[in-house]
Design a protein around this motif. Structure first.
Motif, PDB file in Angstrom:
ATOM      1  N   LYS A   1       0.843  -1.193   0.000  1.00 37.96           N
ATOM      2  CA  LYS A   1       0.000   0.000   0.000  1.00 37.96           C
ATOM      3  C   LYS A   1       0.881   1.247   0.000  1.00 37.96           C
ATOM      4  CE  LYS A   1      -3.788  -2.018   2.666  1.00 37.96           C
ATOM      5  NZ  LYS A   1      -4.621  -1.858   3.866  1.00 37.96           N
ATOM      6  N   ASP A   2       0.271   2.364  -0.394  1.00 39.45           N
ATOM      7  CA  ASP A   2       1.011   3.619  -0.305  1.00 39.45           C
ATOM      8  C   ASP A   2       0.823   4.209   1.098  1.00 39.45           C
ATOM      9  OD1 ASP A   2      -1.466   4.865  -0.206  1.00 39.45           O
ATOM     10  OD2 ASP A   2      -1.061   6.241  -1.854  1.00 39.45           O
ATOM     11  N   ARG A   3       1.378   5.372   1.335  1.00 38.87           N
ATOM     12  CA  ARG A   3       1.347   5.987   2.668  1.00 38.87           C
ATOM     13  C   ARG A   3      -0.069   6.317   3.127  1.00 38.87           C
ATOM     14  NH1 ARG A   3       5.428   9.439   2.602  1.00 38.87           N
ATOM     15  NH2 ARG A   3       4.813  10.649   4.413  1.00 38.87           N
ATOM     16  N   HIS A   4      -1.032   6.410   2.200  1.00 36.76           N
ATOM     17  CA  HIS A   4      -2.417   6.722   2.547  1.00 36.76           C
ATOM     18  C   HIS A   4      -3.305   5.473   2.621  1.00 36.76           C
ATOM     19  CE1 HIS A   4      -1.250  10.854   1.991  1.00 36.76           C
ATOM     20  NE2 HIS A   4      -0.937  10.633   0.735  1.00 36.76           N
ATOM     21  N   GLY A   5      -2.686   4.294   2.464  1.00 36.45           N
ATOM     22  CA  GLY A   5      -3.456   3.051   2.534  1.00 36.45           C
ATOM     23  C   GLY A   5      -4.045   2.595   1.220  1.00 36.45           C
ATOM     24  N   ASN A   6      -3.691   3.267   0.110  1.00 35.09           N
ATOM     25  CA  ASN A   6      -4.180   2.853  -1.207  1.00 35.09           C
ATOM     26  C   ASN A   6      -3.355   1.683  -1.733  1.00 35.09           C
ATOM     27  OD1 ASN A   6      -6.057   5.079  -1.387  1.00 35.09           O
ATOM     28  ND2 ASN A   6      -4.293   6.381  -1.773  1.00 35.09           N
ATOM     29  N   TYR A   7      -4.028   0.709  -2.330  1.00 38.05           N
ATOM     30  CA  TYR A   7      -3.321  -0.458  -2.859  1.00 38.05           C
ATOM     31  C   TYR A   7      -2.561  -0.103  -4.134  1.00 38.05           C
ATOM     32  CZ  TYR A   7      -5.535  -3.674   0.392  1.00 38.05           C
ATOM     33  OH  TYR A   7      -5.924  -4.330   1.524  1.00 38.05           O
ATOM     34  N   MET A   8      -1.302  -0.497  -4.183  1.00 41.26           N
ATOM     35  CA  MET A   8      -0.504  -0.351  -5.404  1.00 41.26           C
ATOM     36  C   MET A   8      -0.459  -1.690  -6.156  1.00 41.26           C
ATOM     37  SD  MET A   8       2.664   2.102  -4.216  1.00 41.26           S
ATOM     38  CE  MET A   8       3.320   0.997  -2.964  1.00 41.26           C
ATOM     39  N   VAL A   9      -0.684  -2.779  -5.426  1.00 40.54           N
ATOM     40  CA  VAL A   9      -0.675  -4.135  -5.987  1.00 40.54           C
ATOM     41  C   VAL A   9      -1.837  -4.904  -5.386  1.00 40.54           C
ATOM     42  CG1 VAL A   9       0.679  -6.261  -6.233  1.00 40.54           C
ATOM     43  CG2 VAL A   9       1.857  -4.082  -6.122  1.00 40.54           C
ATOM     44  N   VAL A  10      -2.519  -5.707  -6.215  1.00 38.00           N
ATOM     45  CA  VAL A  10      -3.612  -6.544  -5.719  1.00 38.00           C
ATOM     46  C   VAL A  10      -3.397  -7.984  -6.168  1.00 38.00           C
ATOM     47  CG1 VAL A  10      -5.337  -4.712  -5.590  1.00 38.00           C
ATOM     48  CG2 VAL A  10      -5.037  -5.954  -7.729  1.00 38.00           C
ATOM     49  N   ASN A  11      -3.924  -8.907  -5.370  1.00 36.08           N
ATOM     50  CA  ASN A  11      -3.876 -10.329  -5.743  1.00 36.08           C
ATOM     51  C   ASN A  11      -4.988 -10.608  -6.735  1.00 36.08           C
ATOM     52  OD1 ASN A  11      -1.738 -11.095  -4.028  1.00 36.08           O
ATOM     53  ND2 ASN A  11      -3.141 -11.178  -2.289  1.00 36.08           N
ATOM     54  N   LYS A  12      -4.722 -11.495  -7.683  1.00 32.64           N
ATOM     55  CA  LYS A  12      -5.770 -11.872  -8.647  1.00 32.64           C
ATOM     56  C   LYS A  12      -5.473 -13.259  -9.190  1.00 32.64           C
ATOM     57  CE  LYS A  12      -3.764 -10.222 -12.958  1.00 32.64           C
ATOM     58  NZ  LYS A  12      -4.024  -9.580 -14.227  1.00 32.64           N
ATOM     59  N   ASP A  13      -6.516 -13.932  -9.658  1.00 30.63           N
ATOM     60  CA  ASP A  13      -6.335 -15.217 -10.326  1.00 30.63           C
ATOM     61  C   ASP A  13      -5.856 -14.956 -11.746  1.00 30.63           C
ATOM     62  OD1 ASP A  13      -7.111 -16.653  -8.147  1.00 30.63           O
ATOM     63  OD2 ASP A  13      -9.173 -16.934  -8.808  1.00 30.63           O
ATOM     64  N   LEU A  14      -4.893 -15.759 -12.188  1.00 25.56           N
ATOM     65  CA  LEU A  14      -4.366 -15.615 -13.540  1.00 25.56           C
ATOM     66  C   LEU A  14      -5.188 -16.459 -14.499  1.00 25.56           C
ATOM     67  CD1 LEU A  14      -0.589 -15.957 -12.625  1.00 25.56           C
ATOM     68  CD2 LEU A  14      -1.887 -13.861 -12.928  1.00 25.56           C
ATOM     69  N   ASN A  15      -5.157 -16.118 -15.786  1.00 25.82           N
ATOM     70  CA  ASN A  15      -5.902 -16.879 -16.788  1.00 25.82           C
ATOM     71  C   ASN A  15      -5.279 -18.252 -17.027  1.00 25.82           C
ATOM     72  OD1 ASN A  15      -7.837 -14.921 -17.311  1.00 25.82           O
ATOM     73  ND2 ASN A  15      -6.502 -13.854 -18.742  1.00 25.82           N
ATOM     74  N   ASN A  16      -3.946 -18.332 -16.891  1.00 26.26           N
ATOM     75  CA  ASN A  16      -3.312 -19.620 -17.157  1.00 26.26           C
ATOM     76  C   ASN A  16      -3.350 -20.508 -15.915  1.00 26.26           C
ATOM     77  OD1 ASN A  16      -1.510 -18.052 -15.769  1.00 26.26           O
ATOM     78  ND2 ASN A  16       0.201 -18.366 -17.137  1.00 26.26           N
TER      79      ASN A  16
ATOM     80  N   SER B   1       4.203   1.464   2.327  1.00 24.34           N
ATOM     81  CA  SER B   1       5.400   2.162   1.837  1.00 24.34           C
ATOM     82  C   SER B   1       5.274   3.660   2.101  1.00 24.34           C
ATOM     83  CB  SER B   1       5.574   1.916   0.338  1.00 24.34           C
ATOM     84  OG  SER B   1       4.613   2.659  -0.384  1.00 24.34           O
ATOM     85  N   SER B   2       6.327   4.390   1.824  1.00 21.71           N
ATOM     86  CA  SER B   2       6.299   5.849   1.972  1.00 21.71           C
ATOM     87  C   SER B   2       5.795   6.532   0.698  1.00 21.71           C
ATOM     88  CB  SER B   2       7.702   6.368   2.310  1.00 21.71           C
ATOM     89  OG  SER B   2       8.586   6.078   1.231  1.00 21.71           O
ATOM     90  N   ILE B   3       5.516   5.746  -0.345  1.00 27.38           N
ATOM     91  CA  ILE B   3       5.085   6.293  -1.639  1.00 27.38           C
ATOM     92  C   ILE B   3       3.715   6.962  -1.515  1.00 27.38           C
ATOM     93  CG2 ILE B   3       4.400   5.657  -4.007  1.00 27.38           C
ATOM     94  CD1 ILE B   3       7.415   5.502  -3.554  1.00 27.38           C
ATOM     95  N   ASP B   4       3.569   8.094  -2.183  1.00 23.29           N
ATOM     96  CA  ASP B   4       2.280   8.773  -2.297  1.00 23.29           C
ATOM     97  C   ASP B   4       1.762   8.500  -3.719  1.00 23.29           C
ATOM     98  OD1 ASP B   4       0.328  10.808  -3.011  1.00 23.29           O
ATOM     99  OD2 ASP B   4       0.924  11.835  -1.168  1.00 23.29           O
ATOM    100  N   SER B   5       0.681   7.735  -3.832  1.00 25.97           N
ATOM    101  CA  SER B   5       0.159   7.311  -5.142  1.00 25.97           C
ATOM    102  C   SER B   5      -0.136   8.485  -6.065  1.00 25.97           C
ATOM    103  CB  SER B   5      -1.128   6.490  -4.982  1.00 25.97           C
ATOM    104  OG  SER B   5      -0.843   5.252  -4.408  1.00 25.97           O
TER     105      SER B   5
END
Length: 198
Positions: free
Chosen positions: A1-16, A129-133
């Motif tokens: 997540k970024d410093r404000h709690g926003n997701y930068m990466v999410v889990n997902k099912d792949l097509n393969n 993280s310390s990143i601001d989205s």
């Protein structure tokens, strides 16, 4: 997540998926499984696979099979022949690609934060993280325009909060596998002014 709690990466099912065989499953018939593999994945049917059918309880027929093959195997509902769903992580915006690096997928090496934090991420722990989205996305847009305007090969931008040393944005429009913002060496140029200013 970024410093404000926003997701930068999410889990997902792949097509393969992984195609696998479990010879000891109830109702599994080795001949039926062999015939199905010959039809669906003729290149995968080898002497070695034939031997595995007779000696192994469990083995992979094909890793990272296409979505079409996965669907055919699932639709057959043949006991002992399975399509194992794969999960991976995906960035929520392309501005995060260079920073996050290669997210976890089948048969692909990781780099960037994905590699550095793999042990933690594989345990489904959120990393803040310390990143601001918002800053990251804005920087990405401006650097993308500059790259196109000046026909630059690579463009990198890092914004640091000087009082704390926290990185607010880290955008790399280059081959992300090289992690240029983190791994490349740069000559002292205007960077040296930081020391005189201090």
């Amino acid at each position: 997540k970024d410093r404000h709690g926003n997701y930068m990466v999410v889990n997902k099912d792949l097509n393969n998926c992984h195609i696998l065989v479990r010879t000891r499953v109830n109702g599994a018939d080795k001949d039926d499984i062999a015939n199905a593999i010959k039809v669906i994945m003729p290149d995968a049917y080898t002497k070695e696979l034939e031997e595995k059918l007779n000696t192994k309880r469990f083995f992979y027929v094909q890793r990272s099979a296409s979505a079409d093959i996965c669907k055919v195997v699932r639709d057959m509902k043949l006991p002992g022949l399975e399509a194992e769903t794969l999960s991976g992580r995906s960035v929520t915006h392309k501005a995060f690609e260079g920073l996050i690096g290669q997210t976890r997928t089948v048969d692909k090496d990781e780099y960037g934060l994905e590699r550095a934090l793999d042990f933690t991420l594989s345990r489904h722990v959120n990393v803040i993280s310390s990143i601001d989205s918002n800053i990251q996305k804005t920087m990405y847009e401006h650097l993308a325009k500059a790259k196109e305007l000046y026909k630059a090969k690579d463009v990198i931008g890092i914004l640091m909060e000087t009082k704390t040393g926290e990185i607010l944005a880290n955008v790399s429009l280059a081959d992300p596998s090289t992690e240029p913002a983190l791994n490349n060496f740069y000559e002292f140029g205007s960077i040296h002014k930081l020391f005189t200013a201090a």
